[in-house]
Scaffold this active site. Sequence first.
Site, mmCIF file in Angstrom:
data_model
loop_
_atom_site.group_PDB
_atom_site.id
_atom_site.type_symbol
_atom_site.label_atom_id
_atom_site.label_comp_id
_atom_site.label_asym_id
_atom_site.label_seq_id
_atom_site.Cartn_x
_atom_site.Cartn_y
_atom_site.Cartn_z
ATOM 1 N NE ARG A 155 29.167 43.213 44.895
ATOM 2 C CZ ARG A 155 29.865 42.557 44.280
ATOM 3 N NH1 ARG A 155 30.891 41.739 44.556
ATOM 4 N NH2 ARG A 155 29.653 42.841 42.906
ATOM 5 C CE LYS A 166 36.686 43.661 23.716
ATOM 6 N NZ LYS A 166 37.746 42.688 24.134
ATOM 7 N N GLY A 219 27.799 46.024 36.470
ATOM 8 C CA GLY A 219 28.358 47.045 37.418
ATOM 9 C C GLY A 219 28.762 48.501 36.769
ATOM 10 N N GLY A 221 27.258 39.474 35.910
ATOM 11 C CA GLY A 221 27.506 38.188 34.908
ATOM 12 C C GLY A 221 26.156 37.234 35.191
#
Length: 391
Positions: free
Chosen positions: A35, A197, A350, A373
């Site tokens: 990062r 999910k 990720g 996200g």
Amino acid sequence: MKYIDQIDFSGKNVLVRVDFNVPMDKTGKVTDDTRVKASLATLNYIREKGAKVIVTSHLGRPKGKRVEEYSLKPVAPVLAGLLKMEVPFIEDCIGEKALRAVAGMKAGEVILLENLRFHPGEDKNDEAFAQELAKLCDVYINDAFAVSHRAAASNTAITKFVPLCAAGFLLKNEIEYFNKAMKNPARPLAALIGGAKVSDKIKVLENVLDNVDRLIIGGGMAFTFLKAQGLNIGKSLCETEMLDVAIKIMDKAKTKNVQLLLPVDAVIAQTPTADAETKVVDVKSIPEDWMGLDIGPASIAAFSDAVKTAKTIVWNGPLGMFELAPFASGTFKLVDAVVDSGALTIVGGGDTDTAIHKTGKSDKISYISTGGGAFLELLEGKMLPAVAVLD
């Protein structure tokens, strides 16, 4: 929206919001500088244009209090090494310490401020805190895509108080690659959606069906779809409360003439462990006390064929429990297929990023998103608040 390469930085104080939420070991040493490296193009460009560069970020979740294990101090020498210059660390991100540090800088110099989240106003998108940050600069640059789906003082409220705001190179790349993939794609456009999910990705699945030509579903979430088709899936992961949703998604795919691919076979085991006995079976033949943990060879072949003829591919979520060797083949072989397609390929999330790096083929992917996200919310069709305020 203004971008970094449209701004005159000469003689300016520039506050750059980056994402230095990096992993550290118990001794406080940074264990992965990915990062930090991702910010270098933006930071070098600004300092080479004759500006003072004030770098700010969050780290972890200190919940508005000073927590030493979440200090950004260990990141300063990492950034200094990558920039090949001294990067002083400032022990606060607002107030007298920060103001004095900026006043003492020369053009082309870089400082790193302490964790924004040590102040409760950051997560609350507090305007008073944002005004304090704004006192440090003439220009604000957002280069933290990974947190742009969360409205915070340092990425949203601050834009009210700084006269000139723009997106850095990292944020620019995220937006432009996403637009290439989802707003004006070369077709066929294939979406490869995995993970555990359905509930995590309902809105993604519903939204991409309005844009894609092919939707490939793998990972644990695929078994909810198979169960919704009336198949016996043994002990495989299944969200029974999502069965009706799965049926609606399959019906929408038919209505939209989207080719929907689900696994036709699976690698199964009785326990999700590295030493478990495994079998490959048709998805219609999973025994009661076994569970599917990866796609099988027939599914790999079908999924590979679907991506190899695509011109644009968007991928979010692994196709099996790739962390364990017996269940990694599906994800890793789809990486090969995606790379071999020659398509524009955008990968987000990720776990997917980790899997691709494990294959050593990350440099063959057109773009790997830095935000899990945030990338998902773009796929859901949402406008990210920290991007919206720059527009």
